[in-house]
Design a protein around this motif. Structure first.
Motif, PDB file in Angstrom:
ATOM      1  N   UNK A  32      62.524 -29.128  86.043  1.00  0.00           N
ATOM      2  CA  UNK A  32      62.568 -30.528  86.433  1.00  0.00           C
ATOM      3  C   UNK A  32      61.491 -30.787  87.481  1.00  0.00           C
ATOM      4  N   UNK A  33      60.632 -31.756  87.216  1.00  0.00           N
ATOM      5  CA  UNK A  33      59.576 -32.135  88.154  1.00  0.00           C
ATOM      6  C   UNK A  33      60.005 -33.297  89.042  1.00  0.00           C
ATOM      7  N   UNK A  34      61.125 -33.889  88.699  1.00  0.00           N
ATOM      8  CA  UNK A  34      61.717 -34.974  89.477  1.00  0.00           C
ATOM      9  C   UNK A  34      63.223 -34.871  89.277  1.00  0.00           C
ATOM     10  N   UNK A  35      63.967 -35.834  89.783  1.00  0.00           N
ATOM     11  CA  UNK A  35      65.408 -35.874  89.503  1.00  0.00           C
ATOM     12  C   UNK A  35      65.619 -36.209  88.026  1.00  0.00           C
ATOM     13  N   UNK A  36      66.620 -35.584  87.421  1.00  0.00           N
ATOM     14  CA  UNK A  36      66.981 -35.829  86.024  1.00  0.00           C
ATOM     15  C   UNK A  36      68.468 -36.135  85.958  1.00  0.00           C
ATOM     16  N   UNK A  37      68.806 -37.245  85.301  1.00  0.00           N
ATOM     17  CA  UNK A  37      70.220 -37.567  85.085  1.00  0.00           C
ATOM     18  C   UNK A  37      70.472 -37.728  83.590  1.00  0.00           C
ATOM     19  N   UNK A  38      71.366 -36.904  83.072  1.00  0.00           N
ATOM     20  CA  UNK A  38      71.853 -37.040  81.698  1.00  0.00           C
ATOM     21  C   UNK A  38      73.356 -37.247  81.812  1.00  0.00           C
ATOM     22  N   UNK A 189      74.020 -36.060  94.674  1.00  0.00           N
ATOM     23  CA  UNK A 189      74.515 -37.424  94.487  1.00  0.00           C
ATOM     24  C   UNK A 189      73.562 -38.403  95.165  1.00  0.00           C
ATOM     25  N   UNK A 190      73.181 -39.440  94.401  1.00  0.00           N
ATOM     26  CA  UNK A 190      72.186 -40.394  94.877  1.00  0.00           C
ATOM     27  C   UNK A 190      72.732 -41.812  94.749  1.00  0.00           C
ATOM     28  N   UNK A 191      72.613 -42.584  95.812  1.00  0.00           N
ATOM     29  CA  UNK A 191      72.992 -43.997  95.808  1.00  0.00           C
ATOM     30  C   UNK A 191      71.722 -44.835  95.760  1.00  0.00           C
ATOM     31  N   UNK A 192      71.642 -45.714  94.753  1.00  0.00           N
ATOM     32  CA  UNK A 192      70.426 -46.494  94.579  1.00  0.00           C
ATOM     33  C   UNK A 192      70.656 -47.982  94.637  1.00  0.00           C
ATOM     34  N   UNK A 193      69.687 -48.726  94.126  1.00  0.00           N
ATOM     35  CA  UNK A 193      69.743 -50.180  94.140  1.00  0.00           C
ATOM     36  C   UNK A 193      70.835 -50.697  93.218  1.00  0.00           C
ATOM     37  N   UNK A 202      68.323 -31.745  90.667  1.00  0.00           N
ATOM     38  CA  UNK A 202      67.260 -31.827  91.671  1.00  0.00           C
ATOM     39  C   UNK A 202      65.895 -31.416  91.096  1.00  0.00           C
ATOM     40  N   UNK A 203      64.814 -31.940  91.666  1.00  0.00           N
ATOM     41  CA  UNK A 203      63.473 -31.472  91.292  1.00  0.00           C
ATOM     42  C   UNK A 203      63.320 -29.982  91.586  1.00  0.00           C
ATOM     43  N   UNK A 204      62.539 -29.303  90.753  1.00  0.00           N
ATOM     44  CA  UNK A 204      62.300 -27.874  90.941  1.00  0.00           C
ATOM     45  C   UNK A 204      63.368 -26.978  90.357  1.00  0.00           C
ATOM     46  N   UNK A 205      64.358 -27.570  89.688  1.00  0.00           N
ATOM     47  CA  UNK A 205      65.420 -26.770  89.065  1.00  0.00           C
ATOM     48  C   UNK A 205      64.929 -26.194  87.733  1.00  0.00           C
ATOM     49  N   UNK A 206      65.447 -25.035  87.371  1.00  0.00           N
ATOM     50  CA  UNK A 206      65.119 -24.389  86.103  1.00  0.00           C
ATOM     51  C   UNK A 206      66.383 -24.299  85.251  1.00  0.00           C
ATOM     52  N   UNK A 248      61.616 -44.675  86.065  1.00  0.00           N
ATOM     53  CA  UNK A 248      60.933 -43.636  86.825  1.00  0.00           C
ATOM     54  C   UNK A 248      61.265 -43.533  88.295  1.00  0.00           C
ATOM     55  N   UNK A 249      62.102 -44.423  88.830  1.00  0.00           N
ATOM     56  CA  UNK A 249      62.366 -44.365  90.261  1.00  0.00           C
ATOM     57  C   UNK A 249      63.715 -45.002  90.575  1.00  0.00           C
ATOM     58  N   UNK A 250      64.414 -44.422  91.534  1.00  0.00           N
ATOM     59  CA  UNK A 250      65.676 -44.953  92.046  1.00  0.00           C
ATOM     60  C   UNK A 250      65.792 -44.531  93.496  1.00  0.00           C
ATOM     61  N   UNK A 251      66.073 -45.492  94.360  1.00  0.00           N
ATOM     62  CA  UNK A 251      66.198 -45.224  95.794  1.00  0.00           C
ATOM     63  C   UNK A 251      64.945 -44.539  96.352  1.00  0.00           C
ATOM     64  N   UNK A 252      63.783 -44.906  95.793  1.00  0.00           N
ATOM     65  CA  UNK A 252      62.537 -44.322  96.258  1.00  0.00           C
ATOM     66  C   UNK A 252      62.279 -42.913  95.746  1.00  0.00           C
ATOM     67  N   UNK A 253      63.122 -42.418  94.838  1.00  0.00           N
ATOM     68  CA  UNK A 253      63.009 -41.054  94.313  1.00  0.00           C
ATOM     69  C   UNK A 253      62.556 -41.095  92.853  1.00  0.00           C
TER      70      UNK A 253
END
Length: 305
Positions: A32-38, A189-193, A202-206, A248-253
């Motif tokens: 993952x190069x960024x956050x991924x939500x499935x 856990x991320x809270x967004x708009x 998380x980014x960097x996960x394998x 591509x973005x949520x809560x600045x991420x």
């Protein structure tokens, strides 16, 4: 703008009752190069404890209902998990791999398309205002094409290239996608708009998974790797996956960016004497020669850094 009608090339499916080509397993890592939500389809709820409910009821029923309505609410949308491990289902990997091939493989020399639109959006969906990024990625002419009904072996005895590989009504696919798993602790856990709250990898996960294939030619195996973003080398280019992949973005991420790396191909029966880099190049060259595909970075094509 009306969708243009285009013909799809179809032929008798590859035999399923005997081995006629390459069979084996692709061993893969998804980084993952960024956050991924499935999404799992489940949404956690915040519910007051039994003691708190009892305390409110002692203040009167109407008061209790009013207070409880404020306290009971939806919490974070859960990511798919299996035994507490983050998971990207094989069906998600399959869908995006097939769609990439359907939407980006050039037409044949005679003008007919190699693939129907089984997983890609219907032409009318491609013109919706909300599909702007979809059109930007795959091209307005492509996403608005009318390729007619998708293949159905119960209706006719011929199928297109992608339906032969991945399956269609009345026809089992030649490729099977296992789930990809990470490790506990990769979720955040991320809270967004607009009140959006979700659980994301998380980014960097394998995450690690396998793809099984059978009866594929070298060019089709190369095309399968192309669908994963792997074009000539074991390390692939960036792909888009999961919810928010276009936004591509949520809560600045950043969201929705990843890449596959091929760690091994295990053929059955086993083949020896060729390293993975050389094999990837040979398969890619075969796919380019047969289907005219070209390497591209999905993230870059959308204009994102």
């Amino acid at each position: 703008m009306q969708a243009s009608r285009t013909e799809v090339y179809r032929e008798i499916p590859t035999p399923r009752d005997r081995y006629t080509g390459l069979s084996g397993i692709l061993k893969l890592e998804l980084k993952t190069l960024s956050y991924i939500h499935v999404g799992s389809g489940a949404e956690a709820l915040t519910i007051p404890s039994a003691n708190e409910v009892g305390s409110l009821l002692r203040k009167g029923f109407d008061r209790a209902v009013e207070e409880l309505s404020k306290k009971i609410g939806s919490d974070f949308m859960e990511n798919v998990k299996v035994s507490k491990k983050p998971c990207i289902p094989g069906s998600t990997i399959k869908g995006r791999t097939r769609s990439r091939i359907e939407l980006s493989i050039p037409p044949r020399g005679d003008g007919r398309q190699w693939a129907c639109f089984s997983k890609a959006s219907f032409p009318q969906s491609g013109m919706k205002p909300t599909a702007r990024r979809h059109r930007m990625l795959w091209g307005e002419t492509t996403v608005t094409q009318d390729r007619g009904p998708s293949c159905d072996l119960t209706r006719e005895n011929k199928v297109c290239l992608t339906c032969d590989m991945f399956g269609a009504a009345g026809l089992q696919g030649l490729v099977h996608f296992n789930d990809f798993f990470g490790e506990p602790g990769m979720l955040e856990k991320i809270s967004g708009e607009f009140g959006m709250k979700l659980e994301a990898i998380k980014p960097g996960s394998i995450l690690v998974g396998d793809i099984y294939f059978r009866n594929l030619s070298e060019s089709r195996l190369g095309l399968l790797l192309y669908g994963l973003g792997i074009c000539g080398t074991p390390s692939g280019s960036r792909i888009l996956i999961g919810r928010l992949k276009y936004r591509g973005i949520l809560a600045g991420l950043k969201f929705g960016e990843a890449l596959f790396t091929l760690t091994d191909i295990q053929f059955s029966p086993p083949k020896t004497g060729e390293n993975l880099n050389s094999l990837c190049r040979r398969l890619w060259d075969a796919a380019v020669k047969e289907y005219g595909v070209k390497e591209f970075d999905e993230v870059k094509r959308l204009g994102r850094a």
